[in-house]
Write a protein that holds these residues in place. Structure first.
Motif, PDB file in Angstrom:
ATOM      1  N   ASN A 111      -1.894  13.290  -2.715  1.00 46.09           N
ATOM      2  CA  ASN A 111      -0.868  13.933  -3.724  1.00 46.09           C
ATOM      3  C   ASN A 111       0.504  13.886  -3.048  1.00 46.09           C
ATOM      4  O   ASN A 111       1.471  13.776  -3.851  1.00 46.09           O
ATOM      5  N   PHE A 112       0.718  13.910  -1.695  1.00 46.28           N
ATOM      6  CA  PHE A 112       2.008  13.953  -1.303  1.00 46.28           C
ATOM      7  C   PHE A 112       2.524  12.547  -1.211  1.00 46.28           C
ATOM      8  O   PHE A 112       3.612  12.037  -0.739  1.00 46.28           O
ATOM      9  N   GLY A 113       1.534  11.336  -1.362  1.00 43.46           N
ATOM     10  CA  GLY A 113       2.000   9.960  -1.009  1.00 43.46           C
ATOM     11  C   GLY A 113       1.960   9.578   0.295  1.00 43.46           C
ATOM     12  O   GLY A 113       2.599   8.551   0.591  1.00 43.46           O
ATOM     13  N   ARG A 133       8.708  16.754   0.184  1.00 41.85           N
ATOM     14  CA  ARG A 133       9.740  16.337   0.017  1.00 41.85           C
ATOM     15  C   ARG A 133      10.753  17.458  -0.172  1.00 41.85           C
ATOM     16  O   ARG A 133      11.993  17.434  -0.019  1.00 41.85           O
ATOM     17  N   ASP A 134      10.043  18.667  -0.821  1.00 38.42           N
ATOM     18  CA  ASP A 134      11.028  19.744  -1.088  1.00 38.42           C
ATOM     19  C   ASP A 134      11.397  20.614   0.116  1.00 38.42           C
ATOM     20  O   ASP A 134      12.634  20.925   0.250  1.00 38.42           O
ATOM     21  N   ALA A 160       0.797  -1.243   0.103  1.00 37.61           N
ATOM     22  CA  ALA A 160      -0.208   0.144   0.046  1.00 37.61           C
ATOM     23  C   ALA A 160       1.014   1.085  -0.149  1.00 37.61           C
ATOM     24  O   ALA A 160       0.451   2.209  -0.770  1.00 37.61           O
ATOM     25  N   LEU A 161       2.169   1.288   0.796  1.00 38.36           N
ATOM     26  CA  LEU A 161       2.687   2.446   0.735  1.00 38.36           C
ATOM     27  C   LEU A 161       3.301   2.699  -0.698  1.00 38.36           C
ATOM     28  O   LEU A 161       3.453   3.656  -1.000  1.00 38.36           O
ATOM     29  N   ALA A 167       1.676   9.696  -5.981  1.00 35.61           N
ATOM     30  CA  ALA A 167       2.051  11.136  -5.673  1.00 35.61           C
ATOM     31  C   ALA A 167       2.635  11.955  -6.661  1.00 35.61           C
ATOM     32  O   ALA A 167       3.314  11.475  -7.684  1.00 35.61           O
ATOM     33  N   ASN A 168       1.915  13.221  -6.849  1.00 32.63           N
ATOM     34  CA  ASN A 168       2.321  14.239  -7.545  1.00 32.63           C
ATOM     35  C   ASN A 168       2.461  15.490  -7.282  1.00 32.63           C
ATOM     36  O   ASN A 168       2.548  16.404  -8.148  1.00 32.63           O
TER      37      ASN A 168
END
Length: 265
Positions: free
Chosen positions: A184-186, A26-27, A12-13, A20-21
């Motif tokens: 969107n971040f996952g 992460r930035d 699932a992870l 994620a888009n």
């Protein structure tokens, strides 16, 4: 001996990460980590990056944060565990394997989400589900606290351990926009013990109501993200060592050029 239940459903992870888009989290993690790395007076020539990282360092080897890391002992002078420890079933095992990949006096650094992350959403979801169904389901990963994760550096045998954190507060129109961004971040629910059927819409509706009443500023809801940063060095004979307690040869008052005043009884 009984098997310890797994925290994370890795399939699932991985699925969440693949869809994620948006690189917002992460930035932030990348920029803060590079800022810390810039303070290290060292040129790294064989870097390793573990986890779902963007291209942090040119020519670095990048591997997945699988249960058994694809590393070779004593092969890197820098290992970065990037935005993955908060999903690790065995975080100390991840750090130990990363440390084994380091050459003597090699540097380990990690960044992950900490325990204050999404505390508002955690509270609102728990209250909403309790009201609607009379029970609770695992929905947000139990992320580590800075003191606990800092202690893992020592357990992994790393020298000169350091742990610090930053907190980022963001605003959203409502809870639904926040949860959309988490997708969107996952970073949506990948817990192994999560419900395997769709959640009732009434729970999310009630969660949004509670959120808007409890954690709102200027008409928008607030969401907290805590980033934890860990740092430690692979042991080496020529590293500086902390002094033995009581071995000081000069007084602090003398160094500060001040008068020492005894404490009252």
């Amino acid at each position: 001996m009984q098997n310890v239940p797994l925290l994370t459903d890795r399939s699932a992870l991985i699925r969440n990460r693949h869809r994620a888009n948006d690189g917002f989290l992460r930035d932030i993690a990348r920029d803060e980590l590079l800022d810390r790395l810039s303070l290290v007076n060292r040129e790294f020539k064989s870097s390793l990056i573990i986890g779902p990282a963007p291209q942090i360092i040119p020519n670095a080897k990048q591997i997945e944060d699988s249960e058994t890391l694809d590393v070779t002992t004593n092969s890197h002078d820098l290992a970065i565990h990037f935005m993955a420890l908060h999903w690790a079933n065995d975080p100390v095992g991840q750090i130990i394997q990363s440390a084994r990949a380091l050459q003597p006096d090699g540097l380990f650094q990690a960044v992950c989400l900490g325990g204050q992350t999404l505390n508002e959403l955690r509270i609102c979801l728990a209250q909403a589900e309790s009201e609607v169904t009379g029970g609770l389901s695992p929905r947000i990963a139990p992320m580590g606290e800075i003191r606990d994760l800092g202690a893992l550096l020592q357990r992994a045998g790393l020298a000169l351990p350091v742990a610090d954190n930053i907190t980022v507060r963001t605003s959203y129109k409502d809870a639904f926009h926040l949860m959309h961004d988490l997708r969107n971040f996952g970073e949506t629910n990948a817990l192994n013990a999560r419900l395997r059927h769709p959640t009732k819409r009434a729970i999310f509706d009630r969660c949004a109501e509670i959120y808007a009443k409890t954690f709102a500023e200027d008409g928008k809801i607030i969401a907290t993200f805590e980033f934890l940063f860990l740092s430690g060095w692979a042991p080496s004979a020529d590293q500086p060592k902390p002094l033995r307690p009581g071995s000081a040869t000069s007084r602090l008052a003398d160094a500060l050029k001040t008068t020492e005043k005894p404490l009252r009884d």
